[in-house]
Design an enzyme around this catalytic site. Structure first.
Site, short mmCIF file in Angstrom:
data_model
loop_
_atom_site.label_atom_id
_atom_site.label_comp_id
_atom_site.label_asym_id
_atom_site.label_seq_id
_atom_site.Cartn_x
_atom_site.Cartn_y
_atom_site.Cartn_z
N GLU A 213 111.38 -1.91 56.97
CA GLU A 213 110.04 -1.41 57.30
C GLU A 213 109.85 -1.40 58.81
O GLU A 213 110.08 -2.41 59.48
CB GLU A 213 108.98 -2.29 56.64
CG GLU A 213 107.55 -2.02 57.07
CD GLU A 213 107.11 -0.58 56.84
OE1 GLU A 213 106.68 0.07 57.82
OE2 GLU A 213 107.22 -0.11 55.69
N HIS A 454 86.32 -14.91 26.99
CA HIS A 454 87.22 -16.04 27.23
C HIS A 454 88.17 -16.19 26.06
O HIS A 454 87.74 -16.16 24.91
CB HIS A 454 86.41 -17.33 27.40
CG HIS A 454 87.28 -18.55 27.56
ND1 HIS A 454 87.94 -18.83 28.75
CD2 HIS A 454 87.64 -19.53 26.68
CE1 HIS A 454 88.63 -19.95 28.59
NE2 HIS A 454 88.47 -20.39 27.36
#
Length: 475
Positions: A213, A454
């Site tokens: 990069e 949940h």
């Protein structure tokens, strides 16, 4: 003889085919032109996204993730899997099947919505009293006329100067999706979305992958805290990422390719590999459009110049997606396509660039919407931040994937959500709640007060919103 339509769309990728469908829904007589071909030479609408981008890459990511889990994570669940092998030809074949299903689905949608489809390259011929003549060049030559033209010709992979793609050794995203065997060593230039996703696929399958990069920071467009968390995860996986490099000579050899570069310390380095993937961005695709025939304005990058509503400098000519300014994202192109069709019908199509989500489909996934913390600091905004780790989420523990976090950024005074950033399991799905919230100008408190199922990963979103007010319940 020319065939006449109300709207002609040039390009059948996400922006083009969606624009055509919406225009047909609004009562227009619509034609769509697309030149993509499948292996048999037949039509393959869907553009880069369907053929060599979003869809095939996700198919390979899924296959490689299954292989990785079988080799490294099944034992944690009490599952014994020995001598696990990968059939690359079958994996690529499955990917091709997924692509064809999407191609065929778009052709079906054209038929369902009474859209005339033309397989070939569309280009401007000339302006006429009735609008514009569009030449279709393909197996059958056609001439279409319409008063409204939508250009959605997408983008092409950017090659390194002096190093063209041969799709055998030096690969674009196209060649990277068609490899017939796992390379022993692979080098990628560019650590953006394509580089990270393709690097992840072939690393999981056994390749020694190094990503080079040029920028000194990893994922500079991503929130810095999130990018650092992602980098730690990739490092742990064995995905080698070198930052701040300057690529020099690239030479193909009998054995593969040799890449010379200077590292961040200024030291000369060299890497030999079987394959090189170049992923340094994309360029607007206006080659062959014959824009000069009608005076369609292009900018210095070759992109079509448009205003905020995707109007070009020519009356009745619009452009959307990768071929214009803005993020090169399939869903951005779709939204622009819908908006332009509605504007042609006299409605008020709308695209909010600030609520366009971004996703990198690695493991962990990375997704975000809105501003990053560094952007808020740069503009001197007063803000509050709240984070919640998946390590403290029950569903993530049950999945066996507790990497990452959810991060909220909210206005310090009004509590309006300014950005949401996620690195972790199913971030691509979780970000949708944040997009909806921001589109409706919700506050962090609004999300914190909403009941989430949940156990679910989405509870991490609620907890991060609670963290903005320093009142998390489970961490």
């Amino acid at each position: 003889m020319s065939q006449t339509f109300d709207v002609v769309v040039i390009g059948g990728g996400p922006g083009g085919y969606i624009a055509a469908i919406r225009a047909a829904q609004l009562g227009f007589k619509v034609a769509c032109i697309d030149e993509w071909k499948n292996a048999a030479g037949g039509p393959a609408p869907g553009g880069t996204c369907t053929n060599v981008g979003c869809i095939p890459s996700k198919a390979l990511l899924q296959s490689s993730e299954h292989f990785d889990h079988a080799n490294h994570h099944f034992a944690d669940h009490g599952i014994t899997a020995t001598n696990v092998k990968i059939d690359i030809a079958k994996m690529i074949g499955r990917k091709d099947t997924v692509v064809k299903q999407n191609n065929d689905g778009i052709l079906y949608l054209f038929k369902k919505n009474k859209i005339s489809f033309f397989h070939g390259r569309g280009s401007f011929a000339k302006a006429v009293e009735a609008g514009y003549e569009i030449q279709v060049t393909g197996a059958k030559e056609e001439l279409l006329t319409a008063r409204q033209i939508i250009v959605a010709t997408g983008s092409n992979a950017r090659a390194l100067p002096g190093t063209p793609f041969d799709e055998e050794t030096v690969l674009s995203n196209d060649g990277a999706l068609r490899l017939g065997a796992v390379p022993k060593k692979m080098v990628l230039i560019g650590s953006g979305v394509i580089g990270l996703e393709m690097g992840s696929v072939w690393r999981r399958l056994g390749s020694d992958v190094t990503i080079l990069e040029g920028l000194p920071t990893f994922l500079g467009a991503v929130d810095e805290q999130i990018a650092k968390e992602a980098k730690k995860a990739f490092d742990k996986q064995g995905l080698k990422i070198e930052l701040g490099v300057k690529v020099g000579d690239i030479k193909t050899t009998k054995k593969g390719v040799s890449v010379a570069y200077t590292n961040a310390k200024g030291e000369a380095q060299s890497l030999d590999a079987d394959k090189l993937i170049v992923s340094i961005g994309r360029v607007p695709n206006t080659i062959g459009l014959n824009a000069e025939a009608v005076g369609l304005q292009l900018d210095e990058r070759g992109a079509i110049v448009v205003d905020a509503e995707c109007r070009t400098n020519l009356k009745g000519v619009w452009a959307v997606g990768d071929v214009v300014r803005g993020p090169m994202l399939a869903h951005k192109a779709e939204e622009e396509g819908v908006a332009v069709a509605e504007r042609i019908a006299g409605q008020h199509g709308h695209v909010n660039f600030n609520t366009i989500p971004w996703v990198i489909y690695t493991s962990p996934e990375i997704a975000w919407v809105g501003e990053t913390e560094q952007q808020l600091k740069a503009r001197g905004a007063a803000y509050k931040a709240g984070t919640f780790p998946f390590l403290a989420n029950g569903r993530a523990r049950a999945l066996g994937d507790t990497t990452g976090m959810v991060k909220f950024l909210a206005d310090a005074v009004t509590d309006e959500i300014l950005g949401v950033h996620i690195v972790g399991p199913q971030a691509s799905e979780l970000i949708a709640e944040a997009v909806v919230a921001m589109e409706f100008k919700a506050s962090a408190e609004d999300i914190a007060r909403i009941c989430h199922a949940h156990p679910s990963l989405s509870e991490a979103t609620k907890e991060a919103a609670l963290a903005v007010d320093k009142r998390t319940l489970n961490f």
